[in-house]
Write a protein that holds these residues in place. Sequence first.
Motif, PDB file in Angstrom:
ATOM      1  N   ASP A  44       0.712  -1.271   0.112  1.00 24.17           N
ATOM      2  CA  ASP A  44       0.039  -0.108  -0.127  1.00 24.17           C
ATOM      3  C   ASP A  44       0.822   1.015   0.040  1.00 24.17           C
ATOM      4  OD1 ASP A  44      -2.274  -1.599   0.156  1.00 24.17           O
ATOM      5  OD2 ASP A  44      -2.084  -1.677   2.132  1.00 24.17           O
ATOM      6  N   GLY A  45       2.250   1.240  -0.088  1.00 20.85           N
ATOM      7  CA  GLY A  45       3.117   2.233   0.008  1.00 20.85           C
ATOM      8  C   GLY A  45       3.276   2.751   1.382  1.00 20.85           C
ATOM      9  N   GLY A  46       2.865   2.126   2.607  1.00 18.85           N
ATOM     10  CA  GLY A  46       3.183   2.307   3.894  1.00 18.85           C
ATOM     11  C   GLY A  46       4.455   1.637   4.376  1.00 18.85           C
ATOM     12  N   LYS A  47       4.596   1.211   5.619  1.00 15.07           N
ATOM     13  CA  LYS A  47       5.691   0.176   6.128  1.00 15.07           C
ATOM     14  C   LYS A  47       5.056  -0.754   7.034  1.00 15.07           C
ATOM     15  CE  LYS A  47       9.478   2.235   5.243  1.00 15.07           C
ATOM     16  NZ  LYS A  47      10.503   1.593   4.305  1.00 15.07           N
ATOM     17  N   ILE A  48       5.600  -2.035   6.921  1.00 12.20           N
ATOM     18  CA  ILE A  48       5.424  -2.842   8.005  1.00 12.20           C
ATOM     19  C   ILE A  48       6.396  -2.978   8.837  1.00 12.20           C
ATOM     20  CG2 ILE A  48       4.939  -5.452   8.115  1.00 12.20           C
ATOM     21  CD1 ILE A  48       3.863  -5.472   5.035  1.00 12.20           C
ATOM     22  N   ASP A  49       5.949  -2.466  10.131  1.00 14.45           N
ATOM     23  CA  ASP A  49       7.087  -2.861  11.056  1.00 14.45           C
ATOM     24  C   ASP A  49       6.962  -3.933  11.923  1.00 14.45           C
ATOM     25  OD1 ASP A  49       8.658  -2.326  13.440  1.00 14.45           O
ATOM     26  OD2 ASP A  49       7.995  -0.238  13.743  1.00 14.45           O
ATOM     27  N   PHE A  50       7.516  -4.936  11.796  1.00 13.25           N
ATOM     28  CA  PHE A  50       7.425  -6.202  12.570  1.00 13.25           C
ATOM     29  C   PHE A  50       7.411  -6.008  14.334  1.00 13.25           C
ATOM     30  CE2 PHE A  50       8.417  -7.693   8.599  1.00 13.25           C
ATOM     31  CZ  PHE A  50       7.356  -8.913   8.408  1.00 13.25           C
ATOM     32  N   ILE A 108      -0.528  -6.878  -8.290  1.00 11.58           N
ATOM     33  CA  ILE A 108      -0.634  -8.056  -7.362  1.00 11.58           C
ATOM     34  C   ILE A 108      -1.683  -7.707  -6.163  1.00 11.58           C
ATOM     35  CG2 ILE A 108       0.811  -8.982  -5.504  1.00 11.58           C
ATOM     36  CD1 ILE A 108       3.220  -8.112  -7.100  1.00 11.58           C
ATOM     37  N   LYS A 109      -1.875  -6.655  -5.786  1.00 13.77           N
ATOM     38  CA  LYS A 109      -2.722  -6.275  -4.735  1.00 13.77           C
ATOM     39  C   LYS A 109      -4.186  -6.150  -5.297  1.00 13.77           C
ATOM     40  CE  LYS A 109      -4.476  -2.640  -1.419  1.00 13.77           C
ATOM     41  NZ  LYS A 109      -4.576  -1.388  -1.172  1.00 13.77           N
ATOM     42  N   SER A 110      -4.453  -5.939  -6.292  1.00 10.99           N
ATOM     43  CA  SER A 110      -5.891  -6.158  -6.915  1.00 10.99           C
ATOM     44  C   SER A 110      -6.081  -7.594  -7.088  1.00 10.99           C
ATOM     45  CB  SER A 110      -5.899  -5.320  -8.214  1.00 10.99           C
ATOM     46  OG  SER A 110      -7.012  -5.294  -9.091  1.00 10.99           O
ATOM     47  N   PHE A 111      -5.289  -8.691  -7.648  1.00 17.21           N
ATOM     48  CA  PHE A 111      -5.369  -9.818  -7.872  1.00 17.21           C
ATOM     49  C   PHE A 111      -5.828 -10.383  -6.656  1.00 17.21           C
ATOM     50  CE2 PHE A 111      -4.127 -13.876  -7.818  1.00 17.21           C
ATOM     51  CZ  PHE A 111      -4.633 -14.751  -8.700  1.00 17.21           C
ATOM     52  N   CYS A 112      -5.061 -10.168  -5.641  1.00 20.12           N
ATOM     53  CA  CYS A 112      -5.334 -10.767  -4.242  1.00 20.12           C
ATOM     54  C   CYS A 112      -6.509 -10.563  -3.646  1.00 20.12           C
ATOM     55  CB  CYS A 112      -4.004 -10.299  -3.289  1.00 20.12           C
ATOM     56  SG  CYS A 112      -2.528 -11.106  -3.899  1.00 20.12           S
ATOM     57  N   GLU A 113      -6.782  -9.342  -3.718  1.00 24.07           N
ATOM     58  CA  GLU A 113      -8.306  -8.586  -2.967  1.00 24.07           C
ATOM     59  C   GLU A 113      -9.412  -9.313  -3.923  1.00 24.07           C
ATOM     60  OE1 GLU A 113      -7.771  -4.465  -2.926  1.00 24.07           O
ATOM     61  OE2 GLU A 113      -6.553  -4.604  -1.239  1.00 24.07           O
ATOM     62  N   LYS A 114      -9.313  -9.232  -5.116  1.00 28.30           N
ATOM     63  CA  LYS A 114     -10.682  -9.458  -6.084  1.00 28.30           C
ATOM     64  C   LYS A 114     -10.709 -10.962  -5.975  1.00 28.30           C
ATOM     65  CE  LYS A 114     -11.858  -9.711 -10.791  1.00 28.30           C
ATOM     66  NZ  LYS A 114     -11.255  -9.264 -12.147  1.00 28.30           N
ATOM     67  N   ASN A 115      -9.715 -11.985  -6.177  1.00 25.38           N
ATOM     68  CA  ASN A 115      -9.666 -13.228  -6.216  1.00 25.38           C
ATOM     69  C   ASN A 115      -9.815 -14.125  -4.882  1.00 25.38           C
ATOM     70  OD1 ASN A 115      -9.717 -13.968  -9.184  1.00 25.38           O
ATOM     71  ND2 ASN A 115      -7.871 -12.618  -8.965  1.00 25.38           N
ATOM     72  N   TYR A 116      -9.182 -13.517  -3.710  1.00 24.00           N
ATOM     73  CA  TYR A 116      -9.046 -14.176  -2.666  1.00 24.00           C
ATOM     74  C   TYR A 116      -9.516 -13.425  -1.256  1.00 24.00           C
ATOM     75  CZ  TYR A 116      -6.728 -17.679  -5.460  1.00 24.00           C
ATOM     76  OH  TYR A 116      -6.751 -18.536  -6.557  1.00 24.00           O
ATOM     77  N   GLY A 117     -10.016 -12.239  -1.416  1.00 27.98           N
ATOM     78  CA  GLY A 117     -10.311 -11.387  -0.661  1.00 27.98           C
ATOM     79  C   GLY A 117      -9.302 -11.076   0.648  1.00 27.98           C
ATOM     80  N   VAL A 118      -8.006 -10.863  -0.015  1.00 29.51           N
ATOM     81  CA  VAL A 118      -6.745 -10.735   1.040  1.00 29.51           C
ATOM     82  C   VAL A 118      -6.818  -9.544   1.577  1.00 29.51           C
ATOM     83  CG1 VAL A 118      -4.375 -10.663   1.066  1.00 29.51           C
ATOM     84  CG2 VAL A 118      -5.175 -12.376  -0.153  1.00 29.51           C
ATOM     85  N   THR A 119      -6.856  -9.537   3.041  1.00 33.38           N
ATOM     86  CA  THR A 119      -6.839  -8.612   3.877  1.00 33.38           C
ATOM     87  C   THR A 119      -5.691  -8.327   4.685  1.00 33.38           C
ATOM     88  OG1 THR A 119      -8.038  -9.337   5.841  1.00 33.38           O
ATOM     89  CG2 THR A 119      -9.400  -8.170   4.231  1.00 33.38           C
ATOM     90  N   PHE A 120      -4.870  -9.317   4.846  1.00 38.41           N
ATOM     91  CA  PHE A 120      -3.652  -9.479   5.608  1.00 38.41           C
ATOM     92  C   PHE A 120      -2.502  -8.676   4.861  1.00 38.41           C
ATOM     93  CE2 PHE A 120      -3.545 -13.588   3.193  1.00 38.41           C
ATOM     94  CZ  PHE A 120      -2.351 -13.454   2.571  1.00 38.41           C
ATOM     95  N   PRO A 121      -1.562  -8.215   5.613  1.00 38.45           N
ATOM     96  CA  PRO A 121      -0.546  -7.299   5.092  1.00 38.45           C
ATOM     97  C   PRO A 121       0.308  -8.120   4.114  1.00 38.45           C
ATOM     98  CG  PRO A 121      -0.549  -7.277   7.475  1.00 38.45           C
ATOM     99  CD  PRO A 121      -1.556  -8.426   6.960  1.00 38.45           C
ATOM    100  N   LEU A 122       0.469  -7.434   2.999  1.00 33.57           N
ATOM    101  CA  LEU A 122       1.342  -7.694   1.909  1.00 33.57           C
ATOM    102  C   LEU A 122       2.595  -6.534   1.580  1.00 33.57           C
ATOM    103  CD1 LEU A 122      -1.233  -8.715  -0.914  1.00 33.57           C
ATOM    104  CD2 LEU A 122       0.185 -10.215   0.511  1.00 33.57           C
ATOM    105  N   THR A 123       3.764  -7.039   1.498  1.00 43.96           N
ATOM    106  CA  THR A 123       4.808  -6.238   1.089  1.00 43.96           C
ATOM    107  C   THR A 123       4.904  -5.902  -0.158  1.00 43.96           C
ATOM    108  OG1 THR A 123       6.461  -7.964   0.499  1.00 43.96           O
ATOM    109  CG2 THR A 123       6.112  -7.475   2.890  1.00 43.96           C
ATOM    110  N   THR A 124       5.714  -5.215  -0.758  1.00 43.17           N
ATOM    111  CA  THR A 124       5.947  -4.623  -2.203  1.00 43.17           C
ATOM    112  C   THR A 124       6.520  -6.202  -2.750  1.00 43.17           C
ATOM    113  OG1 THR A 124       8.147  -3.898  -1.774  1.00 43.17           O
ATOM    114  CG2 THR A 124       6.324  -2.380  -2.050  1.00 43.17           C
ATOM    115  N   SER A 125       6.621  -6.372  -4.027  1.00 43.15           N
ATOM    116  CA  SER A 125       7.201  -7.476  -4.643  1.00 43.15           C
ATOM    117  C   SER A 125       8.777  -7.277  -4.229  1.00 43.15           C
ATOM    118  CB  SER A 125       7.070  -7.580  -6.308  1.00 43.15           C
ATOM    119  OG  SER A 125       7.656  -8.631  -6.580  1.00 43.15           O
ATOM    120  N   VAL A 126       9.159  -8.740  -3.939  1.00 42.81           N
ATOM    121  CA  VAL A 126      10.790  -8.722  -3.305  1.00 42.81           C
ATOM    122  C   VAL A 126      11.243  -9.939  -3.610  1.00 42.81           C
ATOM    123  CG1 VAL A 126      10.335  -7.392  -1.428  1.00 42.81           C
ATOM    124  CG2 VAL A 126      10.030  -9.713  -1.214  1.00 42.81           C
ATOM    125  N   ASP A 127      12.591 -10.104  -3.564  1.00 48.24           N
ATOM    126  CA  ASP A 127      13.359 -11.315  -3.957  1.00 48.24           C
ATOM    127  C   ASP A 127      13.566 -12.066  -2.617  1.00 48.24           C
ATOM    128  OD1 ASP A 127      13.874 -10.894  -6.736  1.00 48.24           O
ATOM    129  OD2 ASP A 127      15.753 -10.096  -6.404  1.00 48.24           O
TER     130      ASP A 127
END
Length: 188
Positions: A44-50, A108-127
């Motif tokens: 989403d452009g924010g930060k995930i702080d563990f 990626i975000k659109s696919f996850c929300e539309k197809n699986y209703g994902v609401t849990f945190p996702l990061t940007t695409s990474v290696d």
Amino acid sequence: MKKILFIGMVLIGIISLSSFITSDDTTGPKPAKSIYDFKIESIDGGKIDFSEYKGKYILIVNTASKCGYTPQYKGLEQLYKDYGDKLVVVGFPSDNFADQEFHDNVEIKSFCEKNYGVTFPLTTSVDVKGAKITPVFDYLTHKSQNGVMDAKISWNFNKFLISPEGKLLEYFDSKVVPESDKITHYFK
């Protein structure tokens, strides 16, 4: 005057040498970091702080939108809903395996929300492996860093379970589905 200057320089040298000798003891293993030391950009452009997840289990998963294991998103979302008081699921979209992830974070975000209703945190695409591995996965896959185990990311949907105290508990490969008793017994 020269004698005082010389004595002063000798004292400075001794102090410098003693601090060099005692400041960096590399003879023993350094304690493993905690997952709480990491922050990463969210999709989403924010930060995930563990560190915000202290006191909860954290299930970290490398995900992909075009994989045979992609339906596991449904189980991950269900875990997140069912055990949200005890568990946080964090997805790390990655295109490290056979071009199975979109190249655009919005897609990626659109696919996850539309197809699986994902609401849990996702990061940007990474290696999650290789020379450009994201620091979180570098930590998770090396015993020298996590203090528990080495793990090899073999495909998409590998899972790492972190204790409420921030320590690595277990690693599950792609075949272990999110609703498996191997995972859920921790939260029941």
